[in-house]
Enzyme design. Structure first.
Site, short mmCIF file in Angstrom:
data_model
loop_
_atom_site.label_atom_id
_atom_site.label_comp_id
_atom_site.label_asym_id
_atom_site.label_seq_id
_atom_site.Cartn_x
_atom_site.Cartn_y
_atom_site.Cartn_z
N HIS A 24 25.90 12.59 -68.27
CA HIS A 24 25.16 12.91 -67.04
C HIS A 24 25.69 12.09 -65.87
CE1 HIS A 24 21.09 14.26 -65.23
NE2 HIS A 24 21.93 13.96 -64.26
N HIS A 33 27.31 12.44 -61.72
CA HIS A 33 27.54 13.25 -60.52
C HIS A 33 28.85 12.79 -59.88
CE1 HIS A 33 23.47 15.05 -60.57
NE2 HIS A 33 23.13 13.90 -61.11
N LEU A 34 29.85 13.67 -59.88
CA LEU A 34 31.15 13.29 -59.32
C LEU A 34 31.33 13.76 -57.88
CD1 LEU A 34 33.62 13.72 -62.34
CD2 LEU A 34 32.64 11.62 -61.42
N ASP A 62 20.93 20.63 -62.48
CA ASP A 62 20.40 19.27 -62.29
C ASP A 62 20.42 18.84 -60.83
OD1 ASP A 62 19.42 16.66 -63.26
OD2 ASP A 62 21.29 15.99 -62.36
N HIS A 88 16.67 19.61 -65.84
CA HIS A 88 16.05 18.61 -64.95
C HIS A 88 14.59 19.04 -64.84
CE1 HIS A 88 15.83 16.34 -60.95
NE2 HIS A 88 14.74 17.08 -60.94
N HIS A 101 17.40 12.83 -68.29
CA HIS A 101 16.68 11.65 -67.78
C HIS A 101 15.17 11.61 -68.06
CE1 HIS A 101 16.25 14.55 -64.54
NE2 HIS A 101 17.42 14.30 -64.02
N ASP A 113 23.13 8.97 -65.42
CA ASP A 113 22.73 9.70 -64.21
C ASP A 113 23.38 9.03 -62.99
OD1 ASP A 113 21.68 11.54 -62.50
OD2 ASP A 113 19.58 10.99 -62.80
N HIS A 133 25.85 7.82 -53.58
CA HIS A 133 25.64 8.26 -52.20
C HIS A 133 26.33 7.24 -51.31
CE1 HIS A 133 22.71 11.32 -53.34
NE2 HIS A 133 22.13 10.43 -54.12
O1 DOR Z 1 18.32 10.52 -58.67
C1 DOR Z 1 18.87 11.60 -58.76
N1 DOR Z 1 20.02 11.86 -58.11
N2 DOR Z 1 18.30 12.54 -59.52
C2 DOR Z 1 18.76 13.79 -59.55
O2 DOR Z 1 18.20 14.60 -60.23
C3 DOR Z 1 19.91 14.18 -58.72
C4 DOR Z 1 20.76 13.04 -58.40
C5 DOR Z 1 21.73 13.32 -57.30
O3 DOR Z 1 22.41 14.35 -57.34
O4 DOR Z 1 21.86 12.49 -56.40
ZN ZN Z 2 18.30 15.32 -62.55
#
Ligand code: DOR
Ligand code: ZN
Length: 422
Positions: free
Chosen positions: A58, A60-61, A150, A177, A230, A303, A307
């Site tokens: 899990h 996020h790229l 997700d 999710h 999660h 997860d 950002h």
């Molecule tokens: O905290 C999170 N960030 N939860 C999510 O479900 C998405 C993720 C994101 O893409 O930033």
């Molecule tokens: Zn999520």
């Protein structure tokens, strides 16, 4: 080029083959071998752990579309530095991964980056809008290893039903999710004591547990396979435990923050503790951790949700959800769970290797002879201090900044290539 590697005298932990013993491991021609000769590289692993390459299912790229937050190359660099040889990336990049072309794009960029393996997770619905099913079959053929919207929940039960049926035709699962958005609108943190005291709108656990209950029922009804992302709440654990007992094809993951931190950390409105689902109570933490220990929850997944600093530095209400995790997960798991006996070393390794591999249907996560030569050598005694400025990830927001952890990846090897070595 793959060279012959001998990893000598380490504690070899391979839950897939029920191995936990001092020994040697060979990699020959990029594969695990029983023996070899004339190694070009010998790694002394005394007092270290030799485990299958860690897999984070899990992550996020952010590429394509949100390259300021993370790129496939920066995310993969963070992965191997953190001991992960493989990551599965979520579909909610700036351009949602909802077509075969998008899946191929991610695989191409990952190949160019040349470090961690990347298993793309395709979107369940077009544009992640929750309205129309995306081209699950074409994405599966292009290399998507699971399907998920997700970041946002799939509210429409008919869509979830068809997605489970469709994905099952390709042997894939739906990663859910779980969040009922009517119950979480405007919520910033867990619904509970801290939210009440701060006068903030809360995100109740039932918003997660009720959707998980629906999803396991749909999985049971369709015979499809659902993976609950999660897990943060005690009630969700109860749903999954009951479903497993009934033979439902359900698996689940927990993030390091949900088994170590509570809502109390939000008292200072610190955005480094803001993620979705939110940090919950000590009882929730205890229950999710117990589920991880007893196998009700199958995996540890970070997860990893990078950002930009500008985004995360906004006030709590405005800043986006998510914290990075690729470079801290192993250290946090070892320091806060394994060293103090809350989770056995074998369970921790299983939850980060063979279990995610099985969920994704990929042949990694094992040191069996003939398996791909993906290995993480862990130094369980190495002390280091989390310094976000040193992250390979572009994301800097972590609950563990400044924390001293014990345990780190010493060497990361993908298909017989050393991609991280300290
Ligand atoms: O905290 C999170 N960030 N939860 C999510 O479900 C998405 C993720 C994101 O893409 O930033
Ligand atoms: Zn999520």
């Amino acid at each position: 080029m793959a060279v012959t590697i001998l990893i000598k005298g380490g504690r070899v932990i391979d839950p897939a083959s029920k191995r936990d013993e001092i020994g040697d491991v060979w990699i020959v021609d990029g594969k695990i071998a029983a023996s070899g000769h004339a190694p070009q590289r010998t790694i002394e692993a005394r007092d270290q752990w030799v485990v299958p390459g860690l897999i984070d299912l899990h992550v996020h790229l952010r590429e394509p579309g949100h390259e300021a937050k993370e790129t496939i190359a920066s995310g993969c660099a963070a992965a191997v530095a953190g001991g992960f040889t493989s990551v599965a990336c979520m579909a909610n990049s700036g351009q949602p991964l909802d077509s075969a072309m998008a899946i191929r794009y991610v695989l191409d960029r990952a190949r160019e980056a040349g470090s961690a393996r990347v298993f793309p997770i395709g979107a369940v619905t077009k544009g992640l809008r929750g309205e129309q099913l995306a081209e699950i079959g074409l994405m599966a053929k292009a290399g998507a290893k699971a399907f998920s919207d997700d970041g946002v929940p799939i509210v429409n039960s008919e869509i979830m039903r068809r997605a489970l049926e469709y994905a099952a035709m390709f042997g894939s699962c739906i990663v859910s999710h779980c969040e009922d958005p009517d119950l979480t609108r405007g919520a910033l943190i867990n619904e509970g004591r801290v939210a009440t005291e701060l006068g903030l709108r809360g995100w109740p656990s039932v918003a997660e547990a009720s959707m998980a209950a629906r999803d396991v029922m749909l999985a049971r009804w369709t015979g499809g396979r659902v993976h609950i992302a999660h897990v943060s709440a005690r009630e969700t654990v109860e749903v999954i435990r009951a479903a497993k007992r009934n033979g439902v094809r359900v698996t689940a993951e927990a993030a390091p923050h949900h088994v170590t931190l509570t809502e109390e950390r939000l008292r200072e409105y610190d955005s480094r503790f803001k993620m979705n689902p939110p940090l919950r109570t000590a009882e929730d933490v205890e229950s999710v951790l117990a589920a991880l220990a007893d196998g009700t929850i199958d995996c540890i997944a970070s997860d990893h949700a990078p950002h930009t600093t500008e985004e995360k530095e906004q006030e709590l209400a405005a800043c986006p959800n998510g914290v990075v995790g690729l470079e801290t997960t192993l250290g946090v798991v070892l320091t806060d769970l394994v060293t103090n006996g809350k989770l056995s070393a074998t369970r921790a390794v299983e939850a980060m290797t063979v279990n995610p591999a099985r969920i994704l249907g990929v042949p990694y996560g094992t040191l069996a002879v003939g398996a791909p030569g993906d290995i993480t050598v862990i130094d369980p005694a190495r002390k280091w201090t989390v310094d976000p400025a040193k992250f390979r990830s572009k994301g800097r927001s972590t609950p563990w900044a400044g924390r001293t952890l014990k345990g780190a990846a010493a060497v990361t090897i993908v298909e017989g290539r050393i991609v991280h070595d300290v």
